[in-house]
Design an enzyme around this catalytic site. Structure first.
Site, PDB file in Angstrom:
ATOM      1  N   PRO A   2       0.324  19.045 -27.381  1.00  0.00           N
ATOM      2  CG  PRO A   2      -1.339  17.440 -27.326  1.00  0.00           C
ATOM      3  CD  PRO A   2      -0.928  18.705 -26.731  1.00  0.00           C
ATOM      4  CD  GLU A   3       0.536  24.044 -31.903  1.00  0.00           C
ATOM      5  OE1 GLU A   3       0.912  24.319 -33.048  1.00  0.00           O
ATOM      6  OE2 GLU A   3       0.377  24.886 -31.012  1.00  0.00           O
TER       7      GLU A   3
END
Length: 277
Positions: A2-3
């Site tokens: 998760p970016e």
DNA sequence: CCGACAACCTGTGAGC
DNA sequence: TGCTCACAGGTTGTCG
């Protein structure tokens, strides 16, 4: 995973299943995330309607109503290893499945987070006034963020430019992978003191941050290591990395060997020939 | 104020 | 096989 692009991909994948839907039940199996999942969250969520699913930086915001009035916001952050995806009601939870949002229509939004660096919080007041959201910087994909802003914000910073663009107070959502990629594409050495960057190079860097994030979103994000859930949430931007995870390989632009070093205990990958101070 | 570093936690892969 | 170590997409807090 998760970016920002992965969080945005998650948001898009879940939107149709939650927006306008009624929450039948919320289940918390493990309260020990980065902060404890608040007591009473289940009661706040049961019977509420999800008005919209928004994103601020890497935070997902489920805007909830009850009896037609706003009741609060469910804030979810995926940390390092979090994943949120849709399962059928009868899918048995596994070891690291800490949180479920069961919708009236029978599907369940499930949070799996082995490392438990993620967050599940409830904010009664305006979501953006939450202490974790209040002070974060502009969204990189909006006009609030550009080379002029980046230039202005870095004039007094002596820290390396990679650290600056990963500072969520300066610009939100840029994590380790996309910081590396944007700096390569802009031709900037990640170790360059921020204040030494010219306006033109700040323009280039802001442009490349927007470009790489946008391309990654269009590719459905990046999937590393662990599997990704169903519902079209598997990304493939990892195949487009030019420097991240490529130490020792030849630079795609000039053929020099990609180098790896550490900055703030995070891997920095760059081409010593293409990226200048 | 800043930088350096530790902390939170589990899984995986490399090396022995 | 199995042990140990380093490292992984994030963020906050502390210390000098």
């Amino acid at each position: 995973m998760p970016e920002l692009p992965e969080v945005e991909t998650t948001r898009r994948g879940l939107r149709a299943a939650v927006e306008g839907g009624r929450i039948a039940e919320a289940v918390v199996r493990h309260r020990g995330l980065r902060q404890p999942v608040p007591r009473g969250l289940e009661q706040q969520l049961a019977g509420a309607t999800v008005q919209s699913l928004d994103r601020r930086g890497k935070y997902l915001l489920f805007e909830c109503t009850r009896n037609g009035h706003r009741s609060g916001t469910l804030i979810v952050h995926l940390g390092m290893s979090g994943r949120l995806w849709l399962v059928d009601r009868d899918t048995p939870p596994q070891k690291h499945d800490h949180f479920d949002l069961a919708m009236d229509h029978g599907r369940v939004i499930r949070l799996r987070d082995p490392r438990r660096f993620g967050l599940v919080l409830w904010q009664r007041g305006p979501a953006l006034e939450h202490p974790l959201l209040r002070d974060i910087g502009p969204e990189p994909l909006t006009d609030d963020f550009d080379g002029a802003q980046l230039h202005r914000e870095t004039r007094s910073r002596s820290a390396a430019i990679k650290l600056a663009i990963m500072d969520s107070h300066l610009v939100c959502g840029v994590g380790n992978i996309y910081a590396n990629e944007a700096l390569f594409r802009a031709g900037i050495d990640p170790r360059t003191p921020s204040k030494r960057l010219s306006k033109a190079r700040c323009d280039a860097l802001a442009r490349e941050i927007k470009a790489v994030l946008g391309e990654a979103i269009n590719a459905g994000g990046s999937s590393l290591r662990d599997y990704v859930g169903s519902d079209g949430m598997a990304g493939n931007f990892q195949n487009n990395f030019l420097v991240y995870g490529r130490a020792g390989e030849a630079c795609t632009r000039c053929g020099s060997m990609i180098r790896e070093t550490k900055q703030a205990q995070r891997a920095t990958c760059f081409c010593p020939h293409c990226q200048k101070r």
